[in-house]
Design an enzyme around this catalytic site. Structure first.
Site, PDB file in Angstrom:
ATOM      1  N   CYS A 137       0.836  -1.202   0.000  1.00 33.31           N
ATOM      2  CA  CYS A 137       0.000   0.000   0.000  1.00 33.31           C
ATOM      3  C   CYS A 137       0.872   1.254   0.000  1.00 33.31           C
ATOM      4  O   CYS A 137       1.348   1.686   1.049  1.00 33.31           O
ATOM      5  CB  CYS A 137      -0.927  -0.011   1.211  1.00 33.31           C
ATOM      6  SG  CYS A 137      -1.981   1.433   1.293  1.00 33.31           S
ATOM      7  N   CYS A 140      -0.493   4.077   2.085  1.00 35.28           N
ATOM      8  CA  CYS A 140      -0.288   3.973   3.540  1.00 35.28           C
ATOM      9  C   CYS A 140       1.165   4.244   3.913  1.00 35.28           C
ATOM     10  O   CYS A 140       1.442   4.883   4.915  1.00 35.28           O
ATOM     11  CB  CYS A 140      -0.639   2.580   4.052  1.00 35.28           C
ATOM     12  SG  CYS A 140      -2.045   1.813   3.284  1.00 35.28           S
ATOM     13  N   ASP A 141       2.099   3.730   3.142  1.00 36.40           N
ATOM     14  CA  ASP A 141       3.504   3.707   3.572  1.00 36.40           C
ATOM     15  C   ASP A 141       4.443   4.607   2.763  1.00 36.40           C
ATOM     16  O   ASP A 141       5.602   4.774   3.143  1.00 36.40           O
ATOM     17  CB  ASP A 141       4.032   2.266   3.493  1.00 36.40           C
ATOM     18  CG  ASP A 141       3.230   1.334   4.377  1.00 36.40           C
ATOM     19  OD1 ASP A 141       2.711   1.805   5.400  1.00 36.40           O
ATOM     20  OD2 ASP A 141       3.115   0.136   4.049  1.00 36.40           O
TER      21      ASP A 141
END
Ligand code: NAP
Length: 310
Positions: A137, A140-141
């Site tokens: 992701c 997300c990261d």
């Protein structure tokens, strides 16, 4: 015999919540089980730009919140952090759903909307370094990898979209694909390849991910020349497709060879009273708008099914 609910919806992503808006509005006693985050995968999306009607786009988080609020407004109960461990169709035609918190609840019908999860890369280092530079992701990261080189693996819409997102942070993005072209939508590919930070690496596969505590590099093999190269990337974003979360119903419904649930156009499975919708199923396309529509169809089918049982 009475049941706890008219319908239990397993999965609180866009499909499940769309179904809940409709069953709630039809005054059906509705329970949604969401074992992780309401909104599912979409809640993690940085921006949704292709959902009709949202001309300026919307963040995945805001979208998920709005869906949840809408479902609750019509009376749906949403249990967050609780999944289904078992689903049994009883002799009376009703269902018993075993919850991950240990309870058993009954319902006259069930909608399966469990979605799918990302496919893993089967190479050394993937498991060991997952969450330490290996990610599925970028949204997300990605922000953890500012001004460093990273790799993206895959050539579909996810890889291209998430790779594009990474141009905000990374110094270089090695976009590794086993073919000599991406298969994402043309407009996405054009925008992506236009970014100077993006370096496509065609006809290539990742053979190993190196690092002790965090990702320090990857080994790539060129499938045409058979040459091996090392790339000193600090993160590897693996976006190589999805696996349906159909394990729970493997014995109950028909699945295709990829494990996707087979449904007809009314979202009926072969089991009366058991419906399935969205990413979990065999669908012609996997777009937010059509998986939402699937949820709506499943809800209307539930309503008709319960009418017919009166
Ligand atoms: P996908 O379309 O199935 O693409 C998977 C990619 O990973 C392909 O390039 C595939 O290569 C590659 N791949 C698969 N297994 C691999 C392996 N073991 N090693 C290396 N590469 C591997 O998956 P997706 O991109 O996640 O998209 C899934 C669905 O969601 C699609 O229907 C897509 O349209 C939709 N989606 C839409 C949007 C949007 O419209 N904005 C955004 C994201 C996703 P091959 O082609 O060689 O098999």
């Amino acid at each position: 015999m009475s049941t706890d609910y008219d319908v239990i919806i397993v999965g609180g992503g866009p499909t499940g919540l769309a179904a809940a808006v409709y069953t709630g509005r039809s005054l059906l006693r509705t329970l949604v089980l969401e074992k992780q985050v309401p909104g599912g995968q979409i809640a993690l999306s940085a921006a949704i730009d292709n959902y009709p009607g949202f001309a300026d786009g919307i963040t995945g988080y805001d979208f998920a919140e709005a869906f949840l609020k809408h479902a609750k407004r019509f009376g749906a109960e949403v249990l967050v952090g609780t999944g289904a461990n078992s689903i049994i169709r009883n002799d009376d035609g009703f269902f018993t759903v075993g919850l991950s918190d240990g309870r058993d609840l009954t319902a006259k019908s069930v909608i399966l909307a469990m979605g799918r999860h990302p496919r893993k890369l089967e190479v050394p280092g993937y498991e060991k370094l997952f969450g330490r530079g290996v990610s599925v992701c970028a949204t997300c990261d990605g922000a953890f990898f500012r001004d460093v080189p990273v790799a993206v693996v895959g050539g579909g819409n996810s890889a291209v979209e998430e790779g594009h997102f990474l141009t905000r942070y990374a110094s270089e993005i090695f976009s590794i694909h086993r073919r000599d072209h991406f298969t994402a939508q043309k407009i996405l590919i054009e925008e992506y390849l236009h970014q100077p930070k993006v370096k496509p690496v065609w006809n290539s596969v990742v053979e190993a991910i190196h690092g002790e505590k965090e990702v320090e590099g990857i080994r790539i093999r060129d499938l045409k020349s058979d040459q091996v190269q090392e790339f000193p990337v600090k993160a590897v974003f693996v976006l190589i497709g999805w696996i349906p979360n159909s394990e729970l119903v493997r014995e109950l419904v028909d699945l295709d060879d990829q494990g996707r649930v087979l449904v007809n156009e009314l979202m009926e499975t072969k089991v009366p009273g058991l419906f399935a919708a969205g990413d979990l199923c065999v669908r012609p396309i996997y777009q937010l708008a059509n998986v939402v529509a699937d949820g709506v169809q499943a809800a209307v089918s539930v309503e008709k099914y319960l009418e017919g049982k009166k």
